[in-house]
Write an enzyme that holds these catalytic residues in place. Sequence first.
Site, PDB file in Angstrom:
ATOM      1  N   ASP A 170       3.209  43.424 -97.184  1.00  0.00           N
ATOM      2  CA  ASP A 170       4.548  42.932 -96.819  1.00  0.00           C
ATOM      3  C   ASP A 170       4.504  41.416 -96.887  1.00  0.00           C
ATOM      4  O   ASP A 170       3.876  40.770 -96.049  1.00  0.00           O
ATOM      5  CB  ASP A 170       4.921  43.400 -95.399  1.00  0.00           C
ATOM      6  CG  ASP A 170       6.388  43.120 -95.067  1.00  0.00           C
ATOM      7  OD1 ASP A 170       6.906  42.061 -95.494  1.00  0.00           O
ATOM      8  OD2 ASP A 170       7.005  43.949 -94.375  1.00  0.00           O
ATOM      9  N   ALA A 230      12.007  56.126 -97.161  1.00  0.00           N
ATOM     10  CA  ALA A 230      12.744  54.859 -96.995  1.00  0.00           C
ATOM     11  C   ALA A 230      14.023  54.906 -97.822  1.00  0.00           C
ATOM     12  O   ALA A 230      15.101  55.183 -97.301  1.00  0.00           O
ATOM     13  CB  ALA A 230      11.865  53.680 -97.394  1.00  0.00           C
ATOM     14  N   GLU A 260      21.688  60.933-104.679  1.00  0.00           N
ATOM     15  CA  GLU A 260      21.838  61.943-103.626  1.00  0.00           C
ATOM     16  C   GLU A 260      23.269  62.454-103.655  1.00  0.00           C
ATOM     17  O   GLU A 260      24.189  61.635-103.841  1.00  0.00           O
ATOM     18  CB  GLU A 260      21.509  61.332-102.262  1.00  0.00           C
ATOM     19  CG  GLU A 260      20.035  60.935-102.177  1.00  0.00           C
ATOM     20  CD  GLU A 260      19.657  60.290-100.831  1.00  0.00           C
ATOM     21  OE1 GLU A 260      20.506  60.251 -99.918  1.00  0.00           O
ATOM     22  OE2 GLU A 260      18.516  59.815-100.717  1.00  0.00           O
ATOM     23  N   HIS A 279      17.229  63.813 -97.091  1.00  0.00           N
ATOM     24  CA  HIS A 279      17.545  62.571 -96.351  1.00  0.00           C
ATOM     25  C   HIS A 279      17.732  62.864 -94.854  1.00  0.00           C
ATOM     26  O   HIS A 279      18.804  62.656 -94.290  1.00  0.00           O
ATOM     27  CB  HIS A 279      18.796  61.907 -96.941  1.00  0.00           C
ATOM     28  CG  HIS A 279      18.879  60.435 -96.633  1.00  0.00           C
ATOM     29  ND1 HIS A 279      19.372  59.520 -97.509  1.00  0.00           N
ATOM     30  CD2 HIS A 279      18.527  59.716 -95.534  1.00  0.00           C
ATOM     31  CE1 HIS A 279      19.332  58.308 -96.977  1.00  0.00           C
ATOM     32  NE2 HIS A 279      18.814  58.406 -95.761  1.00  0.00           N
TER      33      HIS A 279
HETATM   34  P1  NAD Z   1      12.854  46.734 -91.541  1.00  0.00           P
HETATM   35  O1  NAD Z   1      13.816  45.735 -92.025  1.00  0.00           O
HETATM   36  O2  NAD Z   1      12.457  46.697 -90.105  1.00  0.00           O
HETATM   37  O3  NAD Z   1      11.523  46.688 -92.417  1.00  0.00           O
HETATM   38  C1  NAD Z   1      11.521  46.509 -93.796  1.00  0.00           C
HETATM   39  C2  NAD Z   1      10.288  45.725 -94.139  1.00  0.00           C
HETATM   40  O4  NAD Z   1      10.198  45.645 -95.553  1.00  0.00           O
HETATM   41  C3  NAD Z   1      10.301  44.290 -93.609  1.00  0.00           C
HETATM   42  O5  NAD Z   1       9.152  44.018 -92.844  1.00  0.00           O
HETATM   43  C4  NAD Z   1      10.340  43.449 -94.866  1.00  0.00           C
HETATM   44  O6  NAD Z   1       9.604  42.254 -94.715  1.00  0.00           O
HETATM   45  C5  NAD Z   1       9.678  44.366 -95.865  1.00  0.00           C
HETATM   46  N1  NAD Z   1       9.972  44.021 -97.245  1.00  0.00           N
HETATM   47  C6  NAD Z   1      11.132  43.536 -97.767  1.00  0.00           C
HETATM   48  N2  NAD Z   1      10.985  43.308 -99.085  1.00  0.00           N
HETATM   49  C7  NAD Z   1       9.705  43.657 -99.396  1.00  0.00           C
HETATM   50  C8  NAD Z   1       8.954  43.649-100.587  1.00  0.00           C
HETATM   51  N3  NAD Z   1       9.494  43.218-101.737  1.00  0.00           N
HETATM   52  N4  NAD Z   1       7.682  44.082-100.540  1.00  0.00           N
HETATM   53  C9  NAD Z   1       7.137  44.520 -99.382  1.00  0.00           C
HETATM   54  N5  NAD Z   1       7.785  44.528 -98.201  1.00  0.00           N
HETATM   55  C10 NAD Z   1       9.071  44.112 -98.220  1.00  0.00           C
HETATM   56  O7  NAD Z   1      13.479  48.146 -91.903  1.00  0.00           O
HETATM   57  P2  NAD Z   1      13.116  49.549 -91.256  1.00  0.00           P
HETATM   58  O8  NAD Z   1      14.044  49.828 -90.135  1.00  0.00           O
HETATM   59  O9  NAD Z   1      11.661  49.621 -91.027  1.00  0.00           O
HETATM   60  O10 NAD Z   1      13.544  50.519 -92.473  1.00  0.00           O
HETATM   61  C11 NAD Z   1      12.711  50.654 -93.605  1.00  0.00           C
HETATM   62  C12 NAD Z   1      13.385  51.514 -94.665  1.00  0.00           C
HETATM   63  O11 NAD Z   1      13.637  52.819 -94.156  1.00  0.00           O
HETATM   64  C13 NAD Z   1      14.752  51.005 -95.137  1.00  0.00           C
HETATM   65  O12 NAD Z   1      14.853  51.211 -96.523  1.00  0.00           O
HETATM   66  C14 NAD Z   1      15.738  51.915 -94.418  1.00  0.00           C
HETATM   67  O13 NAD Z   1      16.967  52.002 -95.083  1.00  0.00           O
HETATM   68  C15 NAD Z   1      14.976  53.209 -94.465  1.00  0.00           C
HETATM   69  N6  NAD Z   1      15.381  54.227 -93.486  1.00  0.00           N
HETATM   70  C16 NAD Z   1      15.455  55.514 -93.947  1.00  0.00           C
HETATM   71  C17 NAD Z   1      15.777  56.509 -93.067  1.00  0.00           C
HETATM   72  C18 NAD Z   1      15.902  57.904 -93.555  1.00  0.00           C
HETATM   73  O14 NAD Z   1      16.756  58.627 -93.084  1.00  0.00           O
HETATM   74  N7  NAD Z   1      15.069  58.351 -94.445  1.00  0.00           N
HETATM   75  C19 NAD Z   1      16.030  56.212 -91.725  1.00  0.00           C
HETATM   76  C20 NAD Z   1      15.932  54.892 -91.307  1.00  0.00           C
HETATM   77  C21 NAD Z   1      15.595  53.908 -92.207  1.00  0.00           C
HETATM   78  C1  MLT Z   2      19.344  54.740 -92.502  1.00  0.00           C
HETATM   79  O1  MLT Z   2      19.310  53.852 -93.355  1.00  0.00           O
HETATM   80  O2  MLT Z   2      19.567  54.491 -91.312  1.00  0.00           O
HETATM   81  C2  MLT Z   2      19.053  56.129 -92.918  1.00  0.00           C
HETATM   82  O3  MLT Z   2      19.089  56.294 -94.256  1.00  0.00           O
HETATM   83  C3  MLT Z   2      19.717  57.204 -92.151  1.00  0.00           C
HETATM   84  C4  MLT Z   2      21.153  57.504 -92.487  1.00  0.00           C
HETATM   85  O4  MLT Z   2      21.412  58.316 -93.345  1.00  0.00           O
HETATM   86  O5  MLT Z   2      22.030  56.947 -91.842  1.00  0.00           O
END
Ligand code: NAD
Ligand code: MLT
Length: 527
Positions: A170, A230, A260, A279
């Site tokens: 990161d 993610a 999706e 998802h």
């Molecule tokens: P966050 O912002 O806390 O963490 C993201 C991290 O990615 C940060 O530390 C950032 O520095 C890092 N980052 C950004 N660009 C980068 C790069 N080029 N290379 C490496 N690292 C990089 O976000 P989070 O809350 O931890 O969420 C992470 C991911 O999960 C997001 O894409 C979010 O949309 C996804 N998410 C998915 C679900 C789901 O339902 N599957 C649920 C929640 C979040």
């Molecule tokens: C998010 O980014 O929070 C997740 O993808 C979950 C959602 O579908 O809202």
Amino acid sequence: MYILVSDDISELGMEKLQAIPGASVVVKTGMSEAELVREIAEADALIVRSQTKVTAAVIEAAKNLKVIGRAGVGVDNIDVTAATKRGIIVINAPDGNTISAAEHTFAMLISMARKIPQADASIRAKKWDRKSFIGVELRGKTLAVLGLGRIGTEVAKRAQAFGMRVVGYDPFVTEERAQKLGIQKLPLEQAIEEGDFITVHTPLTKETRHMLNADAFRRMKDGVRIVNCARGGIIDEQALCEALHSGKVAGAAIDVFEQEPLAPDHPLLSAPNVVMTPHLGASTVEAQVNVAIDVAEEVGRILQGLPFRNAVNLPSLTAEQKAFLEPYLTLGERLGLFVAQWLDGPVAALEVTYGGELADQDVSFVTRTVLKGWFGYKYADEVNYVNAPFLAEQSGLTIREVKQPKSRVFTNLITLSVQSADGVHRISGTLNNGFGPRIVEIDGYTLDVAPEGKMLFTHHVDQPGMIGRIGTLLGDAGVNIAAMQVGRKESGGEAIMILSVDKMVSDDVVAKIGEVPGIRSVRAIDL
Ligand code: NAD
Ligand code: MLT
């Protein structure tokens, strides 16, 4: 206030929205873009999850929209740039589903390692097959976590509890923080090469799109296992399918997809050793309640003009930072407004210097208020903290922030240096504890004026009778002078004067004053 909810959110979030004073909440889900374009016209707020696509066309059609609230983390379904240009705040709920997403990631990782869905399908098919589902242990294996934010670090903690070694990549996380978390920070290539399991937790951006592509798969260990909970698109699905078929990748656990819902003929459906969910990372009772409440509360604060936290298109300030900066925001905005009325013609560059105690602060919000004051004068109500930098940039202004830990005389000082058609002009203001914001210097002339109310600002030759002539012209026009400040560098040279006046000086009186011999420039200014 009309709040449009276009994806389902939890009942408790709905109750919070309905409790916003003056709110009328309408739920309309499953709309096409054309339907949303029609519905959005009068809305003050829009609440979405990930299904609604808030496109530039939708944002363009919104006449009153102040805020778009995303009940979740990712805002890739919202055209944030288009919203920023229109001055619409985009907020998300970044904390509420962290644990659910981390737990789902781990559930997926273990399901993949122990082939649980495949074994479940087999036993339901009335088979008792114990040979086909030999898994692997996690203990002693290396997990590479790409993206060490909220979810990535929670996943890392869980992996450590399972006896895994955790490495991470990161670029925005410091070595110290990684060390504290017991994670060995590595360059991307090395993290990819060392992982027995690789899990991605970044947002989907230009940089992270296809971060795991054919080249990355080639670098990985044979038999690597991949997790994506993610965003679809961080992994090149085509390349993943090929690597699964060749056996290079021994398993994949995927919750999110480039498109999706997943197409019925998607190649992942026929690739070997894949565990998939539609998802579901945030699909827990707790996460849905958390994000709905968080987003409803934030939208309520914004609509009522109260402080808020989670804007995606504004710098975030803690309550402490906000309290400290509040008076500087007023000063910055007034200085910007002064410049807008003082300088003519195109302006190429603005340098904002922060001196004294301001040098230790995140001052980007103050710079935004300078631009809000400046461009708000030009474009009126259309300008706010969100779009002021965009409008400034669009007008060709380059902006630079400079910090000077020590100011000559003042404990704090904000100086705007503006490159205009006739050279560089400067205005400085300070916050004097006893007297509030003050303008203390203009183009090298020392002053002490409160930046408020209506003013007449002149630059003239320092010669006898000037003040009298200007006073007479104002008197003839019925303009009462409340206070006067004159600044000069040397007797008989040049001088500036600011008169505080009881009513705005009209254009024709300004023109008459401009004709007085010795007047270099004259401006009526309303702060
Ligand atoms: P966050 O912002 O806390 O963490 C993201 C991290 O990615 C940060 O530390 C950032 O520095 C890092 N980052 C950004 N660009 C980068 C790069 N080029 N290379 C490496 N690292 C990089 O976000 P989070 O809350 O931890 O969420 C992470 C991911 O999960 C997001 O894409 C979010 O949309 C996804 N998410 C998915 C679900 C789901 O339902 N599957 C649920 C929640 C979040
Ligand atoms: C998010 O980014 O929070 C997740 O993808 C979950 C959602 O579908 O809202």
